[in-house]
Motif scaffolding. Structure first.
Motif, PDB file in Angstrom:
ATOM      1  N   MET A 212       0.831  -1.203   0.000  1.00 35.49           N
ATOM      2  CA  MET A 212       0.000   0.000   0.000  1.00 35.49           C
ATOM      3  C   MET A 212       0.865   1.253   0.000  1.00 35.49           C
ATOM      4  O   MET A 212       0.603   2.203  -0.740  1.00 35.49           O
ATOM      5  N   LEU A 213       1.916   1.256   0.819  1.00 38.83           N
ATOM      6  CA  LEU A 213       2.814   2.411   0.872  1.00 38.83           C
ATOM      7  C   LEU A 213       3.470   2.672  -0.476  1.00 38.83           C
ATOM      8  O   LEU A 213       3.569   3.817  -0.919  1.00 38.83           O
ATOM      9  N   THR A 214       3.907   1.614  -1.113  1.00 29.68           N
ATOM     10  CA  THR A 214       4.553   1.747  -2.418  1.00 29.68           C
ATOM     11  C   THR A 214       3.587   2.327  -3.442  1.00 29.68           C
ATOM     12  O   THR A 214       3.950   3.226  -4.210  1.00 29.68           O
ATOM     13  N   LYS A 215       2.349   1.835  -3.441  1.00 30.87           N
ATOM     14  CA  LYS A 215       1.344   2.351  -4.383  1.00 30.87           C
ATOM     15  C   LYS A 215       1.060   3.832  -4.124  1.00 30.87           C
ATOM     16  O   LYS A 215       0.941   4.621  -5.057  1.00 30.87           O
ATOM     17  N   ILE A 216       0.938   4.209  -2.851  1.00 25.40           N
ATOM     18  CA  ILE A 216       0.671   5.606  -2.512  1.00 25.40           C
ATOM     19  C   ILE A 216       1.840   6.485  -2.952  1.00 25.40           C
ATOM     20  O   ILE A 216       1.645   7.536  -3.577  1.00 25.40           O
ATOM     21  N   CYS A 217       3.063   6.069  -2.637  1.00 24.17           N
ATOM     22  CA  CYS A 217       4.251   6.843  -3.025  1.00 24.17           C
ATOM     23  C   CYS A 217       4.358   6.969  -4.542  1.00 24.17           C
ATOM     24  O   CYS A 217       4.608   8.068  -5.060  1.00 24.17           O
ATOM     25  N   ASN A 218       4.164   5.869  -5.249  1.00 24.21           N
ATOM     26  CA  ASN A 218       4.254   5.898  -6.708  1.00 24.21           C
ATOM     27  C   ASN A 218       3.175   6.788  -7.318  1.00 24.21           C
ATOM     28  O   ASN A 218       3.443   7.560  -8.242  1.00 24.21           O
ATOM     29  N   THR A 219       1.969   6.694  -6.797  1.00 19.76           N
ATOM     30  CA  THR A 219       0.870   7.523  -7.305  1.00 19.76           C
ATOM     31  C   THR A 219       1.141   8.997  -7.028  1.00 19.76           C
ATOM     32  O   THR A 219       0.959   9.851  -7.908  1.00 19.76           O
ATOM     33  N   ALA A 220       1.596   9.319  -5.823  1.00 21.53           N
ATOM     34  CA  ALA A 220       1.878  10.711  -5.465  1.00 21.53           C
ATOM     35  C   ALA A 220       2.995  11.280  -6.336  1.00 21.53           C
ATOM     36  O   ALA A 220       2.873  12.388  -6.880  1.00 21.53           O
ATOM     37  N   ASN A 221       4.085  10.537  -6.490  1.00 24.04           N
ATOM     38  CA  ASN A 221       5.209  11.010  -7.308  1.00 24.04           C
ATOM     39  C   ASN A 221       4.812  11.161  -8.781  1.00 24.04           C
ATOM     40  O   ASN A 221       5.211  12.124  -9.434  1.00 24.04           O
ATOM     41  N   ALA A 222       4.008  10.229  -9.287  1.00 24.07           N
ATOM     42  CA  ALA A 222       3.549  10.325 -10.676  1.00 24.07           C
ATOM     43  C   ALA A 222       2.628  11.533 -10.855  1.00 24.07           C
ATOM     44  O   ALA A 222       2.692  12.225 -11.879  1.00 24.07           O
ATOM     45  N   SER A 223       1.786  11.800  -9.873  1.00 19.90           N
ATOM     46  CA  SER A 223       0.871  12.947  -9.958  1.00 19.90           C
ATOM     47  C   SER A 223       1.636  14.265 -10.018  1.00 19.90           C
ATOM     48  O   SER A 223       1.266  15.174 -10.758  1.00 19.90           O
ATOM     49  N   ALA A 224       2.694  14.364  -9.223  1.00 20.83           N
ATOM     50  CA  ALA A 224       3.471  15.610  -9.167  1.00 20.83           C
ATOM     51  C   ALA A 224       4.490  15.696 -10.303  1.00 20.83           C
ATOM     52  O   ALA A 224       4.868  16.786 -10.716  1.00 20.83           O
ATOM     53  N   GLY A 225       4.960  14.537 -10.759  1.00 19.91           N
ATOM     54  CA  GLY A 225       5.964  14.528 -11.820  1.00 19.91           C
ATOM     55  C   GLY A 225       7.393  14.572 -11.293  1.00 19.91           C
ATOM     56  O   GLY A 225       8.334  14.706 -12.071  1.00 19.91           O
ATOM     57  N   PHE A 226       7.556  14.440  -9.979  1.00 23.15           N
ATOM     58  CA  PHE A 226       8.898  14.414  -9.390  1.00 23.15           C
ATOM     59  C   PHE A 226       8.817  13.752  -8.013  1.00 23.15           C
ATOM     60  O   PHE A 226       7.731  13.534  -7.477  1.00 23.15           O
ATOM     61  N   ASP A 227      10.008  13.416  -7.441  1.00 21.48           N
ATOM     62  CA  ASP A 227      10.062  12.749  -6.141  1.00 21.48           C
ATOM     63  C   ASP A 227       9.663  13.722  -5.040  1.00 21.48           C
ATOM     64  O   ASP A 227      10.273  14.776  -4.868  1.00 21.48           O
ATOM     65  N   LEU A 228       8.649  13.353  -4.290  1.00 19.89           N
ATOM     66  CA  LEU A 228       8.100  14.205  -3.235  1.00 19.89           C
ATOM     67  C   LEU A 228       8.639  13.868  -1.845  1.00 19.89           C
ATOM     68  O   LEU A 228       8.263  14.509  -0.880  1.00 19.89           O
ATOM     69  N   HIS A 229       9.474  12.853  -1.749  1.00 16.52           N
ATOM     70  CA  HIS A 229       9.962  12.384  -0.442  1.00 16.52           C
ATOM     71  C   HIS A 229       8.773  12.139   0.496  1.00 16.52           C
ATOM     72  O   HIS A 229       8.702  12.679   1.600  1.00 16.52           O
TER      73      HIS A 229
END
Length: 183
Positions: free
Chosen positions: A92-109
């Protein structure tokens, strides 16, 4: 005997439905039916053994009481854990991180996760790091897009907290850091 069979069938159906829906209340109902069935089995044993062992009623009564206490503890612990917050699965964490980073277009930490389940509804709160010179409007648009995308992809209601992308914060962020909120 018929009652025992009906109660166990009801327990099996409740457990099956609970697995399909993820509803803890149905699982609790299944345990209620199961405890009724097992209590009836022990009472039936007591009826047949009582003429030979007069103290068997007391022993079986204690066993039934312990079983009911154990079942209540198990159900309450599981229900409370889901409401108070529990560790999300790495997937779940991986999916959330991947979705968030893809939405922003960069690594959000992405870090500092709080996850709560309320029946079929799941909520997650987490922090993201955005450039410190970004306007509030730009940051708000990114946060809204992330929350919308997470809901569309994972059916999880998300709330994001924005941190500035500065070394003091970035250096202290552990990948997929988990914090559990206790109420």
């Amino acid at each position: 005997i018929v009652s025992i069979l009906i109660k166990e069938a009801s327990a099996q159906y409740a457990f099956y439905t609970a697995r399909k829906t993820g509803m803890i209340s149905l699982k609790a109902d299944g345990w209620h039916h199961r405890s009724d069935a097992l209590s009836s089995v022990l009472i039936l044993i007591g009826i047949f053994l009582n003429p030979y062992l007069p103290y068997v009623d007391g022993i079986l009564g204690i066993i039934v009481s312990l079983f009911i206490l154990f079942t209540a503890y198990t159900v309450i612990k599981e229900a409370a854990s889901a409401i108070l917050g529990e560790s999300p699965k790495k997937e779940m964490l991986t999916k959330i991180c991947n979705t968030a980073n893809a939405s922003a277009g960069f690594d959000l930490h992405v870090h500092h996760f709080l996850v709560h389940k309320y029946g079929m509804h799941t909520e997650v709160t987490f922090h993201i790091c955005l450039p410190k010179d970004m306007t509030v409007i730009e940051a708000h648009k990114i946060a809204d897009k992330i929350e919308d995308d997470i809901y569309k992809e994972l059916q999880i209601s998300a709330t994001t907290h924005i941190d500035p992308d500065i070394p003091e914060i970035i250096n202290n962020v552990q990948p997929n850091e988990i914090k559990i909120k206790k109420k």
